[in-house]
Design a protein around this motif. Structure first.
Motif, PDB file in Angstrom:
ATOM      1  N   VAL A  29       0.799  -1.203   0.144  1.00  0.00           N
ATOM      2  CA  VAL A  29      -0.112  -0.169   0.027  1.00  0.00           C
ATOM      3  C   VAL A  29       0.842   1.224  -0.104  1.00  0.00           C
ATOM      4  N   ALA A  30       2.153   1.135   0.638  1.00  0.00           N
ATOM      5  CA  ALA A  30       2.828   2.264   0.742  1.00  0.00           C
ATOM      6  C   ALA A  30       3.510   2.691  -0.695  1.00  0.00           C
ATOM      7  N   ALA A  31       3.431   1.648  -1.723  1.00  0.00           N
ATOM      8  CA  ALA A  31       4.029   1.890  -2.933  1.00  0.00           C
ATOM      9  C   ALA A  31       2.812   2.760  -3.813  1.00  0.00           C
ATOM     10  N   ILE A  32       1.798   2.953  -3.383  1.00  0.00           N
ATOM     11  CA  ILE A  32       0.576   3.591  -4.010  1.00  0.00           C
ATOM     12  C   ILE A  32       0.931   4.844  -4.053  1.00  0.00           C
ATOM     13  N   ASP A  33       0.622   5.367  -5.255  1.00  0.00           N
ATOM     14  CA  ASP A  33       0.809   7.107  -5.372  1.00  0.00           C
ATOM     15  C   ASP A  33      -0.014   7.889  -4.297  1.00  0.00           C
ATOM     16  N   GLY A  34       0.494   8.872  -3.654  1.00  0.00           N
ATOM     17  CA  GLY A  34      -0.292   9.546  -2.670  1.00  0.00           C
ATOM     18  C   GLY A  34       0.319   8.998  -1.170  1.00  0.00           C
ATOM     19  N   ALA A  35      -0.249   9.671  -0.113  1.00  0.00           N
ATOM     20  CA  ALA A  35       0.064   9.389   1.319  1.00  0.00           C
ATOM     21  C   ALA A  35      -0.685   8.251   1.977  1.00  0.00           C
ATOM     22  N   VAL A  36       0.087   7.551   2.638  1.00  0.00           N
ATOM     23  CA  VAL A  36      -0.609   6.523   3.585  1.00  0.00           C
ATOM     24  C   VAL A  36      -1.086   7.316   4.880  1.00  0.00           C
ATOM     25  N   VAL A  37      -2.368   7.244   5.148  1.00  0.00           N
ATOM     26  CA  VAL A  37      -2.531   8.183   6.488  1.00  0.00           C
ATOM     27  C   VAL A  37      -3.048   7.332   7.579  1.00  0.00           C
ATOM     28  N   ILE A  38      -2.369   7.651   8.849  1.00  0.00           N
ATOM     29  CA  ILE A  38      -2.389   6.739   9.990  1.00  0.00           C
ATOM     30  C   ILE A  38      -2.914   7.680  11.028  1.00  0.00           C
ATOM     31  N   ASN A  39      -3.822   7.331  11.923  1.00  0.00           N
ATOM     32  CA  ASN A  39      -4.481   8.165  12.919  1.00  0.00           C
ATOM     33  C   ASN A  39      -3.651   8.348  14.281  1.00  0.00           C
ATOM     34  N   SER A  40      -3.826   8.847  15.222  1.00  0.00           N
ATOM     35  CA  SER A  40      -3.062   8.868  16.575  1.00  0.00           C
ATOM     36  C   SER A  40      -3.144   7.554  17.234  1.00  0.00           C
ATOM     37  N   GLY A  63      -3.438   6.635  -0.680  1.00  0.00           N
ATOM     38  CA  GLY A  63      -3.372   7.263  -1.796  1.00  0.00           C
ATOM     39  C   GLY A  63      -3.947   8.423  -1.820  1.00  0.00           C
ATOM     40  N   GLU A  64      -3.786   9.004  -0.743  1.00  0.00           N
ATOM     41  CA  GLU A  64      -4.484  10.481  -0.469  1.00  0.00           C
ATOM     42  C   GLU A  64      -3.493  11.529  -1.098  1.00  0.00           C
ATOM     43  N   ILE A  65      -4.129  12.448  -1.684  1.00  0.00           N
ATOM     44  CA  ILE A  65      -3.337  13.335  -2.372  1.00  0.00           C
ATOM     45  C   ILE A  65      -3.144  14.768  -1.297  1.00  0.00           C
ATOM     46  N   ILE A  66      -1.930  15.131  -1.245  1.00  0.00           N
ATOM     47  CA  ILE A  66      -1.596  16.319  -0.154  1.00  0.00           C
ATOM     48  C   ILE A  66      -1.613  17.666  -1.208  1.00  0.00           C
ATOM     49  N   VAL A  67      -2.399  18.344  -1.063  1.00  0.00           N
ATOM     50  CA  VAL A  67      -2.696  19.754  -1.724  1.00  0.00           C
ATOM     51  C   VAL A  67      -1.875  20.964  -1.153  1.00  0.00           C
ATOM     52  N   VAL A  68      -0.839  21.283  -1.526  1.00  0.00           N
ATOM     53  CA  VAL A  68       0.092  22.206  -1.253  1.00  0.00           C
ATOM     54  C   VAL A  68      -0.039  23.579  -2.032  1.00  0.00           C
ATOM     55  N   PRO A  69      -0.262  24.562  -1.252  1.00  0.00           N
ATOM     56  CA  PRO A  69      -0.521  25.924  -1.680  1.00  0.00           C
ATOM     57  C   PRO A  69       0.623  26.331  -2.736  1.00  0.00           C
ATOM     58  N   LYS A  70       0.172  26.843  -4.038  1.00  0.00           N
ATOM     59  CA  LYS A  70       1.393  27.111  -4.796  1.00  0.00           C
ATOM     60  C   LYS A  70       2.328  28.158  -4.388  1.00  0.00           C
ATOM     61  N   ARG A  71       2.245  28.644  -3.714  1.00  0.00           N
ATOM     62  CA  ARG A  71       3.420  29.796  -3.129  1.00  0.00           C
ATOM     63  C   ARG A  71       3.970  29.192  -1.972  1.00  0.00           C
TER      64      ARG A  71
END
Length: 503
Positions: free
Chosen positions: A432-443, A451-459
């Motif tokens: 699953v770590a090889a899939i594009d996007g982030a592996v998300v884990i809770n506390s 496969g979650e996409i991290i959206v970074v502000p353009k600037r």
């Protein structure tokens, strides 16, 4: 002969230019920031080095930094002929071999104090290893394990391992051992077979795995890892207890909560208060994998040589960092956990962190590329509930169009529940770590999405971070701990949008 103030000021300036190079070199070598400020007392140059690390485990960091600083200062002192004469040209020449000499001092305790001829023998041994590292067998890179025994005591320890030790009829140098019989490059695989060498770096025997036992690399590396991690846990427990006491003081005015916290504290002492003290192996263990060399010694870190570069791999510091941040994250939520469940909760988190760290390390060793994000509830002030569900956690973290309802998420659940790190399968996580996007884990260390996409502000830019993936990982750490594994094997750990560690 006393030097003038003008000459000393010039020497100081030259030395400061040199230390700028050393700070950069050592920070890259070490994986976290090191500073070497200069001071003058009389006619003497004084180096007051310090580490830069923001997680509250100072003893562990200072212990590592102190060892590095001592080695650097030893090299610097050799460049100063006496207290009043600074050979700046020789000093600059030390930059090219500094990481090598420091690494060899960590591997071989006698190296720094040895004469030039003896040092050359140590260097030649490592050069032979580099040569072996570059070899292939039927186009496949070699995987080799080598145990260095400098005395009879360390040889005795090898004999006590649950392995078979087969002695060679005649001693051979490491180079001749592999050169004269090429099949040994495949046979000595670090799983079933590993080489044993003596203080002269001659091969004296081969150890063989017994039927049904774990691989040799697993057996030997676990000895080092368990020793180093148990040592680190004592520091973690101390500062976790201090954080616990701070929360206790906050709740102490409430008699009922105060009483409950005492029960939690007793459980905490039961879990972490009697950590078994282990002995570090007396031999040194070299592993060759993917044309990279890892060396396990009596230090808290692994020493690595890859593509002409020496580095320290702080895997146990990585575990200690995760434990410190994750365990202290939910202290105020203790009242929502029954006292009789608290011990299981702590042990579950501890085991999950260790397993997660092993996965990160394995992906790095196999040159994978992944992003893991551990969301910490106390970093999500926009959450309006005490015990949020995973949908609320993802939305509060910026994943509004998340993958929770996608079929591939259901596939990796167990009986409809999210898999927890402590119960996870290594191969599943690597997949699953090889899939594009982030592996998300809770506390709680539940794997809640992939496969979650991290959206970074353009600037959004970080002057010392390059690459879209690494930038995205750093930005995502505003909500917790972010781990970026690059294809070159480097591991970046970010927290509060700051780089804590590079391994």
């Amino acid at each position: 002969m006393k030097i003038t103030k003008s000459e000393m000021n010039k020497a100081k300036k030259e030395f400061q230019d040199y230390t700028v190079k050393i700070e950069d070199l050592m920070s890259k070598y070490c994986g976290f920031g090191l500073k070497f400020p200069i001071d003058i007392k009389g006619n003497r140059l004084i180096v007051n080095a310090r580490a830069i690390f923001s997680v509250n485990i100072p003893e562990l960091i200072e212990n590592i930094a102190h060892k590095i600083v001592l080695e650097v200062q030893g090299i610097i002192e050799k460049a100063i002929k006496d207290e009043e004469n600074l050979d700046i040209n020789f000093l600059h020449s030390t930059v090219h071999t500094m990481t090598r000499d420091i690494s060899l001092s960590f591997i071989f305790s006698e190296y720094a104090a040895s004469d030039v001829i003896a040092q050359h023998n140590y260097i030649r041994m490592v050069e032979n290893l580099k040569s072996i590292c570059s070899k292939t067998y039927e186009s496949q890179p070699v995987d080799i394990g080598i145990i260095y025994c400098k005395d009879e005591e360390s040889i005795d320890e090898v004999r006590r391992l649950e392995v078979d030790l087969v002695y060679m009829p005649t001693k051979k140098t490491l180079e001749r051992f592999f050169l004269e019989e090429k099949p040994l490059l495949r046979l000595i695989d670090n799983k079933s077979f590993a080489v044993v060498i003596d203080k002269n770096f001659d091969v004296i025997g081969v150890i063989r795995k017994r039927t049904g036992a774990k691989s040799l690399s697993s057996i030997i590396e676990s000895m080092y890892n368990n020793w180093a991690l148990n040592d680190a846990k004592r520091y973690i427990f101390k500062h976790f207890t201090e954080a616990f006491d701070a929360v206790y003081d906050e709740f102490s005015k409430n008699i009922e909560l105060s009483s409950e916290f005492k029960d939690y504290k007793n459980k905490l002492d039961e879990v972490f208060g009697n950590i078994q003290e282990l002995d570090c192996p007396k031999f040194v263990y070299f592993t060759v994998h993917n044309k990279s060399i890892d060396i396990f010694t009596d230090q808290q870190f692994v020493i690595n040589y890859t593509n002409g570069e020496w580095k320290l791999k702080h895997y146990n510091l990585m575990v200690a960092t995760f434990m410190t941040l994750i365990l202290t994250n939910g202290l105020k939520e203790l009242v929502s956990i029954q006292v009789n469940e608290y011990e299981a909760t702590l042990l579950g988190l501890s085991n999950g962190i260790q397993k997660f760290s092993d996965i990160v390390r394995k992906i790095s060793q196999n040159n994978g590329s992944s992003i893991f994000l551990i969301l910490l509830n106390n970093h999500l002030p926009q959450l309006e509930v005490v015990k949020p569900n995973n949908e609320e956690i993802l939305r509060a973290s910026g994943f509004t169009n998340n993958n929770l309802e996608r079929n591939f998420i259901n596939v990796i659940r167990s009986e409809g529940n999210h898999i927890n790190m402590k119960d996870s399968d290594q191969y599943l996580l690597e997949t699953v770590a090889a899939i594009d996007g982030a592996v998300v884990i809770n506390s709680n260390l539940d794997l809640i999405s992939i496969g979650e996409i991290i959206v970074v502000p353009k600037r959004k830019r970080y002057p010392d971070t390059f690459g879209t993936g690494t930038t995205a990982a750093r930005y995502a750490s505003r909500n917790g701990i972010s781990v970026k594994i690059s294809e070159d094997g480097d591991i970046y750990i970010f927290y509060h949008e700051k780089q804590l560690l590079r391994i």
